[in-house]
Design an enzyme around this catalytic site. Structure first.
Site, mmCIF file in Angstrom:
data_model
loop_
_atom_site.group_PDB
_atom_site.id
_atom_site.type_symbol
_atom_site.label_atom_id
_atom_site.label_comp_id
_atom_site.label_asym_id
_atom_site.label_seq_id
_atom_site.Cartn_x
_atom_site.Cartn_y
_atom_site.Cartn_z
ATOM 1 N N LYS A 65 0.695 -1.196 -0.150
ATOM 2 C CA LYS A 65 0.071 -0.234 0.106
ATOM 3 C C LYS A 65 0.607 1.647 0.485
ATOM 4 O O LYS A 65 0.559 2.025 -0.973
ATOM 5 C CB LYS A 65 -0.816 -0.233 1.116
ATOM 6 C CG LYS A 65 -2.166 -0.944 1.339
ATOM 7 C CD LYS A 65 -3.027 -0.901 1.746
ATOM 8 C CE LYS A 65 -4.428 -2.011 1.967
ATOM 9 N NZ LYS A 65 -5.222 -1.872 2.922
ATOM 10 N N ASP A 101 -10.731 2.503 2.407
ATOM 11 C CA ASP A 101 -10.984 1.622 4.039
ATOM 12 C C ASP A 101 -12.227 2.441 4.500
ATOM 13 O O ASP A 101 -12.845 1.523 5.058
ATOM 14 C CB ASP A 101 -9.334 1.374 3.986
ATOM 15 C CG ASP A 101 -9.198 0.340 4.103
ATOM 16 O OD1 ASP A 101 -9.575 -0.231 2.704
ATOM 17 O OD2 ASP A 101 -7.598 -0.086 3.716
ATOM 18 N N GLY A 127 -1.506 1.495 12.877
ATOM 19 C CA GLY A 127 -0.863 1.216 11.467
ATOM 20 C C GLY A 127 -1.896 1.192 10.565
ATOM 21 O O GLY A 127 -2.723 2.599 10.334
ATOM 22 N N TYR A 214 -11.903 -10.207 10.303
ATOM 23 C CA TYR A 214 -13.104 -10.736 9.935
ATOM 24 C C TYR A 214 -12.718 -12.272 9.558
ATOM 25 O O TYR A 214 -11.573 -12.859 9.360
ATOM 26 C CB TYR A 214 -14.178 -11.171 8.977
ATOM 27 C CG TYR A 214 -13.110 -10.847 7.049
ATOM 28 C CD1 TYR A 214 -12.403 -8.959 6.981
ATOM 29 C CD2 TYR A 214 -12.661 -11.860 6.809
ATOM 30 C CE1 TYR A 214 -11.815 -9.285 5.808
ATOM 31 C CE2 TYR A 214 -11.517 -11.256 5.137
ATOM 32 C CZ TYR A 214 -11.807 -10.224 5.455
ATOM 33 O OH TYR A 214 -10.680 -10.362 4.659
#
Ligand code: NDP
Length: 271
Positions: A65, A101, A127, A214
């Protein structure tokens, strides 16, 4: 056919190809979206290859990223603040970077009727995931946003980016005597089954406990919240589908319906 990828390492676990294929069927768009495992030094080459082969966009996941951020010609404001991008758009020979996000998280919270406006939010972790959602959370006008992290300096660095908002940084231990409406776990602790040193009382006081992680099993944080009978207990699957929906929108200018896709992923997880 328009080509899209999700780049990462590892990538085999990615649900993005399945999500985007479902969005494409739902919106009757012809597109091909695949996952691609990229060697650590090969990220820039992989992007350029995709652009040369009818690539229109890509998602980027760990550990690329920040590299993706550095590769972009233009960046959205929220990507600049996050210092990372998860969505690349290729247009007119330029690479445009954005991060979806934060919208994915906020839309999922709103979908669950969680009131963000005027709320006291505790964000655990500092983070990439935490950094990526702060701006979107602040756009919902919470009363305050407190970031707690194991390494305090990282939380402080995020808070310093928002001098005009009520954003503060504390240690996990400092959370003990404070009251929050919403607690969002953006640490990766849940992946390893590790629990966080957040007191039962702090969790009990909250209406909503959200974990970005998840999986087939609840994280230790969500198990703790369940035992303490917190009203809203939510995992990160809806955020995952929500961030994908925002990327899809950036590429195609059509917003897909997350609900049926979320239901099918949830059914897969529960099998
Ligand atoms: P990073 O590696 O950038 O950051 C990890 C964070 O977790 C740091 O704040 C780190 O603290 C903290 N941490 C890790 N282990 C522990 C532990 N045992 N106890 C306390 N703190 C711990 O990861 P990301 O921010 O990129 O991702 C975080 C999580 O969010 C991941 O699990 C990822 O899967 C999930 N995620 C989910 C998304 C979704 O769509 N649902 C989207 C993006 C991410 P320290 O700084 O002290 O090391």
């Amino acid at each position: 056919m328009k080509q899209f990828r999700v780049f990462g390492n590892p990538i085999a676990q990615s649900k993005s190809p399945s999500i985007h294929q479902q969005f494409a069927v739902q919106t009757a768009l012809m597109m091909n979206y695949e996952s691609e495992l990229v060697e650590l030094e090969q990220f820039d080459i992989a992007v350029k290859k995709l652009i040369a082969n009818e690539g229109k966009g890509a998602n980027v996941t760990a550990p690329f990223k920040e590299q993706a951020f550095a590769l972009c010609d233009e960046l959205s404001e929220r990507a600049k603040l996050a210092g990372a991008v998860n969505t690349l758009i290729f247009s007119n020979g330029l690479i445009y970077g954005d991060t979806t996000d934060g919208l994915g998280l906020v839309n999922d919270l709103l979908r669950h009727h969680v009131q963000l406006k005027a709320s006291k939010i505790l964000l655990l972790g500092a983070g990439g995931a935490a950094k990526g959602v702060v701006q979107s959370l602040l756009e919902q006008f919470p009363q305050s946003l407190t970031i707690a992290n194991r390494t305090l300096s990282k939380a402080e660095a995020i808070a310093e980016q928002y001098p005009k908002a009520d954003v503060s940084a504390i240690t996990f231990e400092d959370t003990e005597h404070l009251v929050f409406d919403i607690i969002i776990n953006a640490t990766s602790a849940g992946l390893s089954g590790a629990s966080l040193p957040i007191s039962d009382q702090t969790i009990k006081n909250a209406d909503t406990c959200y974990d970005m992680v998840y999986g087939t099993e609840s994280t230790a944080f969500l198990k703790q919240a369940k035992l303490l009978r917190v009203d809203n207990i939510i995992d990160g699957l809806g955020m995952l589908v929500g961030q994908a929906a925002e990327s899809f929108y950036l590429w195609n200018n059509i917003r897909p319906d997350v609900e049926p896709v979320l239901m099918s992923l949830r059914a897969e997880l529960n099998q």
